[in-house]
Write an enzyme that holds these catalytic residues in place. Structure first.
Site, PDB file in Angstrom:
ATOM      1  N   ASN A  78       8.948  -7.503  -3.451  1.00 22.36           N
ATOM      2  CA  ASN A  78       8.124  -6.434  -4.017  1.00 22.36           C
ATOM      3  C   ASN A  78       8.984  -5.164  -4.089  1.00 22.36           C
ATOM      4  OD1 ASN A  78       6.256  -4.459  -4.581  1.00 22.36           O
ATOM      5  ND2 ASN A  78       5.116  -4.676  -2.649  1.00 22.36           N
ATOM      6  N   TRP A  79       9.428  -4.852  -5.294  1.00 21.19           N
ATOM      7  CA  TRP A  79      10.359  -3.727  -5.449  1.00 21.19           C
ATOM      8  C   TRP A  79       9.679  -2.370  -5.265  1.00 21.19           C
ATOM      9  CZ3 TRP A  79      14.213  -4.791 -10.094  1.00 21.19           C
ATOM     10  CH2 TRP A  79      14.861  -6.013  -9.872  1.00 21.19           C
ATOM     11  N   LYS A  80       8.364  -2.349  -5.289  1.00 25.79           N
ATOM     12  CA  LYS A  80       7.600  -1.090  -5.185  1.00 25.79           C
ATOM     13  C   LYS A  80       8.113  -0.096  -6.230  1.00 25.79           C
ATOM     14  CE  LYS A  80       6.575  -2.224  -0.455  1.00 25.79           C
ATOM     15  NZ  LYS A  80       6.240  -1.802   0.886  1.00 25.79           N
TER      16      LYS A  80
ATOM     17  N   HIS B 240      -2.394  -4.996  -2.505  1.00 26.28           N
ATOM     18  CA  HIS B 240      -1.365  -4.560  -1.548  1.00 26.28           C
ATOM     19  C   HIS B 240      -1.897  -3.381  -0.741  1.00 26.28           C
ATOM     20  CE1 HIS B 240       2.285  -2.815   0.070  1.00 26.28           C
ATOM     21  NE2 HIS B 240       2.811  -4.012  -0.059  1.00 26.28           N
TER      22      HIS B 240
ATOM     23  N   GLU C  62      -0.649  -0.688   0.140  1.00 24.81           N
ATOM     24  CA  GLU C  62      -0.384   0.654  -0.417  1.00 24.81           C
ATOM     25  C   GLU C  62      -1.376   0.982  -1.529  1.00 24.81           C
ATOM     26  OE1 GLU C  62       3.822   0.001  -1.051  1.00 24.81           O
ATOM     27  OE2 GLU C  62       4.022  -0.072   1.130  1.00 24.81           O
TER      28      GLU C  62
ATOM     29  N   GLU D  10      -0.162  -9.247   5.465  1.00 19.98           N
ATOM     30  CA  GLU D  10       0.743  -8.138   5.728  1.00 19.98           C
ATOM     31  C   GLU D  10       0.063  -7.132   6.656  1.00 19.98           C
ATOM     32  OE1 GLU D  10       3.853  -7.621   2.447  1.00 19.98           O
ATOM     33  OE2 GLU D  10       2.062  -6.618   1.752  1.00 19.98           O
TER      34      GLU D  10
ATOM     35  N   GLY E  71       7.197  -1.531   6.129  1.00 19.87           N
ATOM     36  CA  GLY E  71       8.138  -0.418   6.002  1.00 19.87           C
ATOM     37  C   GLY E  71       8.410   0.327   7.299  1.00 19.87           C
TER      38      GLY E  71
ATOM     39  N   SER F  60       8.300  -5.813   7.139  1.00 21.77           N
ATOM     40  CA  SER F  60       9.613  -5.703   7.778  1.00 21.77           C
ATOM     41  C   SER F  60      10.339  -7.042   7.927  1.00 21.77           C
ATOM     42  CB  SER F  60       9.492  -4.985   9.128  1.00 21.77           C
ATOM     43  OG  SER F  60       9.004  -3.666   8.939  1.00 21.77           O
TER      44      SER F  60
ATOM     45  N   GLY G 118       9.584  -6.182   1.155  1.00 16.40           N
ATOM     46  CA  GLY G 118       9.723  -4.877   0.511  1.00 16.40           C
ATOM     47  C   GLY G 118      11.161  -4.396   0.609  1.00 16.40           C
ATOM     48  N   GLY G 119      11.437  -3.562   1.597  1.00 18.94           N
ATOM     49  CA  GLY G 119      12.749  -2.914   1.748  1.00 18.94           C
ATOM     50  C   GLY G 119      13.936  -3.852   1.604  1.00 18.94           C
TER      51      GLY G 119
END
Ligand code: PGA
Length: 250
Positions: A9-11, A95, A97, A167, A173, A213, A234-235
């Site tokens: 997930n590149w966000k 998600h 976010e 999640e 994150g 993470s 993510g990251g």
């Protein structure tokens, strides 16, 4: 048998040129595996080019969100049909976010789920509790509500193939990954809930990813647990090497 799926997930990262570079790097280093499917989820503006670059690979293409309406006066929104038209096969829905920063409710997520399924886009259905909910002992209640309300009115045939992503919000994150035991407990709970709501067959065949993470260093241990089927990353998916290492370690 269900498949392990690792989705990046590149966000809100990578403009068009950066997206092109990252996809080319991933293609260079990825050794595709029969038993692990890789998916990337760039931003809307990069999807069209991404789908061209992914032709001839088995890497799946996902959007990060969509609107549940078909068309019309919804400024800034993108429909399921539009995603399909640029070659998207998957869409991340619910998600945390989107839920916390943009106020999406379980009922919004439910409408999106139904729309995605009706347009033959595979949802990556995200659920997870906050730290406060976990500490108050409400984790299972929250997860159950997200699952029941998010999937309301969706039949077993319609849900077949949907990917679920657990999640925990406190792990996203933050560098604070859930322990394999903590994650396994919730994954088994979700699978059991799917069995109760649908059938053993659907529950056993549904891929349940862990997200929060995930890194190359913890991917193998998490994926060693019986109910953990890959990762939503993510990251660590923003660098080709670490994304590919997660796929390898899954
Ligand atoms: P993270 O994000 O890997 O950076 O924790 C996961 C996600 O939000 O899907």
């Amino acid at each position: 048998m269900r498949k392990k799926i690792v989705a990046g997930n590149w966000k809100m990262n990578n403009d068009l040129n950066e997206s092109i570079s990252l996809i080319n790097e991933i293609k260079e280093v990825l050794v595709e595996r029969e038993d692990v499917k890789a998916i990337i989820a760039p931003t809307f503006v990069s999807l069209d080019r991404a789908s061209q670059l992914l032709k001839g690979t088995n890497i799946g293409l996902s959007a990060q969100n969509m609107c549940y309406e078909d068309s019309g006066a919804f400024t800034g929104a993108i429909s399921a049909k539009m995603l399909k038209s640029v070659g998207c096969e998957y869409v991340i829905l619910g998600h945390s976010e989107r839920r916390t920063l943009f106020g999406e409710s379980n009922s919004d997520v439910n409408k999106k789920m139904k729309k995605a399924i009706s347009e033959i886009l595979t949802p990556i259905f995200c659920i997870g509790e906050t730290l406060e909910e976990r500490e108050n002992g409400e984790m299972k209640t929250v997860i159950e509500k997200q699952v029941r309300e998010g999937l309301e009115g969706i039949s077993e045939a319609e849900l077949t193939g949907t990917i679920v992503a657990y999640e925990p919000v406190w792990a996203i994150g933050t560098g604070k990954v859930a322990t394999p035991d903590q994650a396994q407990e919730v994954h088994a709970f979700i699978r059991n809930l799917l069995k109760e709501m649908y059938s053993e067959e659907l529950a056993e065949n549904t891929t349940i990813q862990y997200g929060g993470s995930v890194k190359p260093e913890n991917a193998a241990e998490l994926n060693g647990r019986p109910d953990i089927d890959g990762a939503l990353v993510g990251g660590a998916c923003l660098k080709a090497d670490s994304f590919v290492a997660i796929i390898k370690n899954a």
